[in-house]
Scaffold this motif. Structure first.
Motif, PDB file in Angstrom:
ATOM      1  N   ASP A 147      23.317  29.739  50.518  1.00 32.65           N
ATOM      2  CA  ASP A 147      22.151  30.044  51.339  1.00 32.65           C
ATOM      3  C   ASP A 147      21.173  30.782  50.437  1.00 32.65           C
ATOM      4  N   PRO A 148      20.097  30.141  50.018  1.00 32.43           N
ATOM      5  CA  PRO A 148      19.161  30.789  49.090  1.00 32.43           C
ATOM      6  C   PRO A 148      18.631  32.134  49.589  1.00 32.43           C
ATOM      7  N   ALA A 149      18.626  32.338  50.903  1.00 35.40           N
ATOM      8  CA  ALA A 149      18.146  33.600  51.459  1.00 35.40           C
ATOM      9  C   ALA A 149      19.219  34.686  51.461  1.00 35.40           C
ATOM     10  N   ASP A 150      20.462  34.318  51.124  1.00 32.53           N
ATOM     11  CA  ASP A 150      21.567  35.277  51.148  1.00 32.53           C
ATOM     12  C   ASP A 150      22.199  35.370  49.763  1.00 32.53           C
ATOM     13  N   PRO A 151      21.919  36.448  49.013  1.00 30.84           N
ATOM     14  CA  PRO A 151      22.465  36.562  47.658  1.00 30.84           C
ATOM     15  C   PRO A 151      23.984  36.744  47.609  1.00 30.84           C
ATOM     16  N   THR A 152      24.629  36.976  48.753  1.00 29.06           N
ATOM     17  CA  THR A 152      26.092  37.115  48.769  1.00 29.06           C
ATOM     18  C   THR A 152      26.795  35.806  49.116  1.00 29.06           C
TER      19      THR A 152
END
Length: 177
Positions: free
Chosen positions: A151-156
């Motif tokens: 998920d590009p919006a979630d760095p984890t």
């Protein structure tokens, strides 16, 4: 070195010379996935090579000939990541496979048939890496897959949806390449 290689004039040779995966089972049998030609069983005592290939008229044959990863199961079978064939549970005693494949109508099925890596935890949970759909967690007790994707919006989240290798370390952590 003892060399095993393909010889078109010898049925007891490897099916091909390009090797994608090797696994040695508890009895010393080598299981070798050759690129595009299926699974090979090598008995190192006799030198005999047995081939397991996809047979379109046999639904229990391996689901494809491009096997990228081999992992042991605690029940003695082998998990096979079959690129463009999904996930197979292969029984070495019978030479037959159970197939797990993507079903677009079932969100709890395998995320993609382009499987590249497989690993079974001691608990029996199976992790499956795919070329294009991230990582799947398979629960054999329920027969369901849980999907983990980038998920590009979630760095984890996963850094990419192409998974090429999986390793569990001695602490039980899963490393994803």
């Amino acid at each position: 070195f003892h060399v095993f290689q393909h010889d078109p004039n010898d049925i007891d040779s490897l099916a091909a010379n390009e090797i994608d995966a090797i696994y040695e089972d508890s009895q010393g049998i080598l299981w070798v996935a050759t690129d595009g030609t299926g699974l090979n069983r090598i008995d190192r005592v006799t030198g005999r090579v047995t081939h397991y290939q996809h047979d379109p008229i046999d639904p229990a044959s391996v689901s494809g000939n491009d096997i990228w990863s081999i992992a042991p199961s605690r029940d003695g079978s082998l998990w096979l990541a079959v690129y463009d064939g999904g996930l197979d549970k292969f029984d070495p005693a019978t030479g037959q496979s159970i197939h797990f494949q993507n079903d677009p109508a079932n969100p709890a099925s395998l995320g993609s048939d382009l499987t590249t890596a497989v690993l079974e935890e001691p608990s029996g949970v199976v992790w499956v890496g795919t070329w294009d759909a991230g990582l799947d967690r398979f629960d054999p007790a329920t027969g369901t897959f849980t999907h983990f994707v980038n998920d590009p919006a979630d760095p984890t989240s996963l850094s990419d949806n192409a998974i090429l290798t999986l390793v569990a370390d001695r602490n039980g952590d899963l490393w994803i390449g």
